[in-house]
Design an enzyme around this catalytic site. Structure first.
Site, PDB file in Angstrom:
ATOM      1  N   ASP A  15       0.881  -1.162   0.000  1.00  0.00           N
ATOM      2  CA  ASP A  15       0.000   0.000   0.000  1.00  0.00           C
ATOM      3  C   ASP A  15       0.927   1.222   0.000  1.00  0.00           C
ATOM      4  O   ASP A  15       2.108   1.100   0.346  1.00  0.00           O
ATOM      5  CB  ASP A  15      -0.871  -0.056   1.264  1.00  0.00           C
ATOM      6  CG  ASP A  15      -1.723   1.180   1.433  1.00  0.00           C
ATOM      7  OD1 ASP A  15      -2.327   1.623   0.446  1.00  0.00           O
ATOM      8  OD2 ASP A  15      -1.773   1.713   2.569  1.00  0.00           O
ATOM      9  N   LEU A  16       0.427   2.365  -0.385  1.00  0.00           N
ATOM     10  CA  LEU A  16       1.280   3.565  -0.434  1.00  0.00           C
ATOM     11  C   LEU A  16       1.118   4.458   0.801  1.00  0.00           C
ATOM     12  O   LEU A  16       2.039   4.593   1.612  1.00  0.00           O
ATOM     13  CB  LEU A  16       0.962   4.368  -1.700  1.00  0.00           C
ATOM     14  CG  LEU A  16       1.755   5.658  -1.903  1.00  0.00           C
ATOM     15  CD1 LEU A  16       3.237   5.386  -2.094  1.00  0.00           C
ATOM     16  CD2 LEU A  16       1.214   6.438  -3.111  1.00  0.00           C
ATOM     17  N   ASP A  17      -0.091   5.030   0.939  1.00  0.00           N
ATOM     18  CA  ASP A  17      -0.337   5.975   2.040  1.00  0.00           C
ATOM     19  C   ASP A  17      -0.299   5.246   3.381  1.00  0.00           C
ATOM     20  O   ASP A  17      -1.090   4.335   3.625  1.00  0.00           O
ATOM     21  CB  ASP A  17      -1.715   6.636   1.849  1.00  0.00           C
ATOM     22  CG  ASP A  17      -1.777   7.491   0.581  1.00  0.00           C
ATOM     23  OD1 ASP A  17      -0.769   8.117   0.244  1.00  0.00           O
ATOM     24  OD2 ASP A  17      -2.834   7.520  -0.059  1.00  0.00           O
ATOM     25  N   THR A  23       0.992  10.355   3.841  1.00  0.00           N
ATOM     26  CA  THR A  23       0.252  11.440   3.187  1.00  0.00           C
ATOM     27  C   THR A  23      -1.023  11.782   3.949  1.00  0.00           C
ATOM     28  O   THR A  23      -1.730  12.710   3.557  1.00  0.00           O
ATOM     29  CB  THR A  23      -0.124  11.042   1.754  1.00  0.00           C
ATOM     30  OG1 THR A  23      -0.622   9.713   1.809  1.00  0.00           O
ATOM     31  CG2 THR A  23       1.047  11.122   0.815  1.00  0.00           C
ATOM     32  N   LYS A  51      -8.610   6.205   6.288  1.00  0.00           N
ATOM     33  CA  LYS A  51      -7.421   5.506   5.785  1.00  0.00           C
ATOM     34  C   LYS A  51      -7.834   4.379   4.852  1.00  0.00           C
ATOM     35  O   LYS A  51      -8.650   3.533   5.224  1.00  0.00           O
ATOM     36  CB  LYS A  51      -6.635   4.900   6.953  1.00  0.00           C
ATOM     37  CG  LYS A  51      -5.671   5.864   7.599  1.00  0.00           C
ATOM     38  CD  LYS A  51      -4.815   5.123   8.601  1.00  0.00           C
ATOM     39  CE  LYS A  51      -3.838   6.042   9.282  1.00  0.00           C
ATOM     40  NZ  LYS A  51      -3.137   5.349  10.384  1.00  0.00           N
ATOM     41  N   GLY A  52      -7.293   4.386   3.652  1.00  0.00           N
ATOM     42  CA  GLY A  52      -7.598   3.316   2.700  1.00  0.00           C
ATOM     43  C   GLY A  52      -8.940   3.479   2.006  1.00  0.00           C
ATOM     44  O   GLY A  52      -9.315   2.668   1.173  1.00  0.00           O
ATOM     45  N   ARG A  55     -11.514   8.332  -2.556  1.00  0.00           N
ATOM     46  CA  ARG A  55     -11.828   9.764  -2.488  1.00  0.00           C
ATOM     47  C   ARG A  55     -13.342  10.007  -2.422  1.00  0.00           C
ATOM     48  O   ARG A  55     -13.832  10.744  -1.569  1.00  0.00           O
ATOM     49  CB  ARG A  55     -11.230  10.474  -3.707  1.00  0.00           C
ATOM     50  CG  ARG A  55     -11.219  11.982  -3.588  1.00  0.00           C
ATOM     51  CD  ARG A  55     -10.695  12.612  -4.869  1.00  0.00           C
ATOM     52  NE  ARG A  55      -9.447  11.990  -5.316  1.00  0.00           N
ATOM     53  CZ  ARG A  55      -8.945  12.124  -6.526  1.00  0.00           C
ATOM     54  NH1 ARG A  55      -9.563  12.863  -7.421  1.00  0.00           N
ATOM     55  NH2 ARG A  55      -7.813  11.518  -6.872  1.00  0.00           N
ATOM     56  N   SER A 120      -2.463   0.539  -4.385  1.00  0.00           N
ATOM     57  CA  SER A 120      -2.998   1.689  -3.641  1.00  0.00           C
ATOM     58  C   SER A 120      -4.347   2.140  -4.180  1.00  0.00           C
ATOM     59  O   SER A 120      -4.602   2.057  -5.376  1.00  0.00           O
ATOM     60  CB  SER A 120      -2.000   2.854  -3.752  1.00  0.00           C
ATOM     61  OG  SER A 120      -2.589   4.054  -3.301  1.00  0.00           O
ATOM     62  N   ALA A 121      -5.185   2.655  -3.281  1.00  0.00           N
ATOM     63  CA  ALA A 121      -6.488   3.201  -3.691  1.00  0.00           C
ATOM     64  C   ALA A 121      -6.337   4.587  -4.305  1.00  0.00           C
ATOM     65  O   ALA A 121      -7.257   5.101  -4.931  1.00  0.00           O
ATOM     66  CB  ALA A 121      -7.408   3.275  -2.477  1.00  0.00           C
ATOM     67  N   SER A 122      -5.172   5.210  -4.127  1.00  0.00           N
ATOM     68  CA  SER A 122      -4.988   6.599  -4.555  1.00  0.00           C
ATOM     69  C   SER A 122      -4.841   6.742  -6.065  1.00  0.00           C
ATOM     70  O   SER A 122      -4.165   5.958  -6.719  1.00  0.00           O
ATOM     71  CB  SER A 122      -3.741   7.180  -3.889  1.00  0.00           C
ATOM     72  OG  SER A 122      -3.479   8.469  -4.419  1.00  0.00           O
ATOM     73  N   ASN A 124      -3.460   9.381  -7.121  1.00  0.00           N
ATOM     74  CA  ASN A 124      -2.290  10.268  -7.187  1.00  0.00           C
ATOM     75  C   ASN A 124      -0.988   9.521  -6.926  1.00  0.00           C
ATOM     76  O   ASN A 124       0.041  10.160  -6.669  1.00  0.00           O
ATOM     77  CB  ASN A 124      -2.432  11.386  -6.155  1.00  0.00           C
ATOM     78  CG  ASN A 124      -3.600  12.319  -6.476  1.00  0.00           C
ATOM     79  OD1 ASN A 124      -3.617  12.932  -7.539  1.00  0.00           O
ATOM     80  ND2 ASN A 124      -4.561  12.420  -5.587  1.00  0.00           N
ATOM     81  N   LYS A 151     -11.036  -1.467  -1.661  1.00  0.00           N
ATOM     82  CA  LYS A 151     -10.739  -2.366  -0.557  1.00  0.00           C
ATOM     83  C   LYS A 151     -11.912  -2.276   0.437  1.00  0.00           C
ATOM     84  O   LYS A 151     -12.445  -1.191   0.604  1.00  0.00           O
ATOM     85  CB  LYS A 151      -9.443  -1.923   0.157  1.00  0.00           C
ATOM     86  CG  LYS A 151      -8.216  -1.876  -0.770  1.00  0.00           C
ATOM     87  CD  LYS A 151      -7.048  -1.195  -0.068  1.00  0.00           C
ATOM     88  CE  LYS A 151      -5.878  -0.967  -1.026  1.00  0.00           C
ATOM     89  NZ  LYS A 151      -4.746  -0.236  -0.443  1.00  0.00           N
ATOM     90  N   GLU A 175       0.064  -3.338   4.635  1.00  0.00           N
ATOM     91  CA  GLU A 175      -1.092  -2.429   4.717  1.00  0.00           C
ATOM     92  C   GLU A 175      -1.226  -1.790   6.094  1.00  0.00           C
ATOM     93  O   GLU A 175      -0.988  -2.452   7.103  1.00  0.00           O
ATOM     94  CB  GLU A 175      -2.375  -3.233   4.476  1.00  0.00           C
ATOM     95  CG  GLU A 175      -2.987  -3.046   3.117  1.00  0.00           C
ATOM     96  CD  GLU A 175      -3.636  -1.697   2.901  1.00  0.00           C
ATOM     97  OE1 GLU A 175      -3.769  -0.920   3.858  1.00  0.00           O
ATOM     98  OE2 GLU A 175      -4.005  -1.407   1.755  1.00  0.00           O
ATOM     99  N   ASP A 176      -1.667  -0.527   6.116  1.00  0.00           N
ATOM    100  CA  ASP A 176      -1.905   0.142   7.405  1.00  0.00           C
ATOM    101  C   ASP A 176      -3.394   0.261   7.726  1.00  0.00           C
ATOM    102  O   ASP A 176      -3.741   0.693   8.820  1.00  0.00           O
ATOM    103  CB  ASP A 176      -1.275   1.544   7.419  1.00  0.00           C
ATOM    104  CG  ASP A 176      -1.991   2.501   6.477  1.00  0.00           C
ATOM    105  OD1 ASP A 176      -2.341   2.069   5.356  1.00  0.00           O
ATOM    106  OD2 ASP A 176      -2.197   3.665   6.855  1.00  0.00           O
TER     107      ASP A 176
HETATM  108  C1  G6P Z   1      -5.460   6.095   0.141  1.00  0.00           C
HETATM  109  C2  G6P Z   1      -5.622   6.938   1.395  1.00  0.00           C
HETATM  110  C3  G6P Z   1      -7.017   7.505   1.493  1.00  0.00           C
HETATM  111  C4  G6P Z   1      -7.398   8.233   0.195  1.00  0.00           C
HETATM  112  C5  G6P Z   1      -7.283   7.262  -0.980  1.00  0.00           C
HETATM  113  C6  G6P Z   1      -7.604   7.936  -2.315  1.00  0.00           C
HETATM  114  O1  G6P Z   1      -6.116   4.894   0.317  1.00  0.00           O
HETATM  115  O2  G6P Z   1      -5.347   6.176   2.566  1.00  0.00           O
HETATM  116  O3  G6P Z   1      -7.090   8.388   2.594  1.00  0.00           O
HETATM  117  O4  G6P Z   1      -8.700   8.765   0.270  1.00  0.00           O
HETATM  118  O5  G6P Z   1      -5.959   6.750  -1.033  1.00  0.00           O
HETATM  119  O6  G6P Z   1      -6.593   8.869  -2.600  1.00  0.00           O
HETATM  120  P1  G6P Z   1      -6.646   9.923  -3.790  1.00  0.00           P
HETATM  121  O7  G6P Z   1      -5.237  10.422  -3.881  1.00  0.00           O
HETATM  122  O8  G6P Z   1      -7.064   9.183  -5.023  1.00  0.00           O
HETATM  123  O9  G6P Z   1      -7.634  10.969  -3.423  1.00  0.00           O
HETATM  124 MG    MG Z   2      -2.818   3.096   3.574  1.00  0.00          MG
END
Ligand code: G6P
Ligand code: MG
Length: 221
Positions: A15-17, A23, A51-52, A55, A120-122, A124, A151, A175-176
């Site tokens: 996982d990233l964040d 972040t 967390k996780g 958006r 990662s779910a992000s 970004n 997730k 994973e956190d």
């Molecule tokens: C991670 C973070 C979440 C965040 C998600 C989406 O899982 O832990 O807090 O909402 O990514 O990130 P994004 O950068 O796409 O808004």
């Molecule tokens: Mg995370």
């Protein structure tokens, strides 16, 4: 007879964040600004629950906590506004923000012949990986741009496993977030929690950070 246990682990998915970088503080600042503009507060405890969480889902939860109803079009505009502030903040990130031991453990894995992937779910994650100069240490990068099911659905990790050509049973996820640990287990993978054993109760092992991880612990999973 000497009993040597050969590790079944052939790929590590991260996982990233909260695992590679922290972040959460930037997400917190951006969501708080949005909540304040809408007329209510947003605490660090609230942020922990996101967390996780994707958006769009995060925004829905925040609006619910603030007792505010918005149309789909308004929600899209609000999510975009939050993301613009977030992207501005992460544009200043540097390699100094890599969490302790993360780069070293990635290098250890690769030197041992293990595949590495990001899950990662992000949306970004590429921006962040480029800012912290870590993109080159991943054999595959799967993030919020590649998945449709959040997730605890295992989609992001299963795609990561597929991308590096390793069966799920031979993968371990770092994973956190509780939902992330559940996603790994739902995908038939091992899960290492980054954080507190009291919170990440379903993980096979919990460590405080990747600086506490090594090949011995990996092989014992
Ligand atoms: C991670 C973070 C979440 C965040 C998600 C989406 O899982 O832990 O807090 O909402 O990514 O990130 P994004 O950068 O796409 O808004
Ligand atoms: Mg995370």
């Amino acid at each position: 007879m000497i009993n040597i246990k050969m590790s079944a682990i052939k790929a590590c998915i991260f996982d990233l964040d909260g695992v590679i970088v922290d972040t959460a503080v930037y997400h917190y600042k951006a969501w708080k600004r949005l909540a304040n503009e809408l007329g209510f507060d947003f605490t660090e405890e609230d942020n922990e629950k996101l967390k996780g969480v994707s958006r769009v889902r995060s925004l829905e939860l925040i609006l619910q906590w603030g007792g505010v109803t918005k149309t789909d079009a308004e929600k899209e505009e609000l999510a975009n506004r939050k993301n613009e502030w977030y992207v501005e903040m992460i544009s200043h990130m540097t390699p100094a923000e890599i969490l302790p031991g993360a780069k070293e453990f990635l290098e250890t894995c690769r030197a041992a012949g293990l595949k590495t992937a990001l899950g990662s779910a992000s949306k970004n994650s590429m921006t962040i990986l480029n800012k912290i100069n870590l993109a080159g240490l991943f054999d595959a990068i799967i993030d919020g741009n590649h998945v449709s099911k959040p997730k605890p659905d295992p989609e992001v990790f299963l795609k990561g496993a597929e991308a590096v050509g390793v069966p799920p049973a031979n993968c371990v996820v770092f994973e956190d977030a509780i939902a992330g640990i559940e996603a790994a287990i739902n995908g038939g993978m091992k899960a290492v929690g980054i954080g507190s054993p009291q919170v990440l109760t379903k993980a096979n092992l919990v460590v405080s950070g990747l600086d506490k991880m090594n090949l011995e612990k990996l092989n014992a999973l």
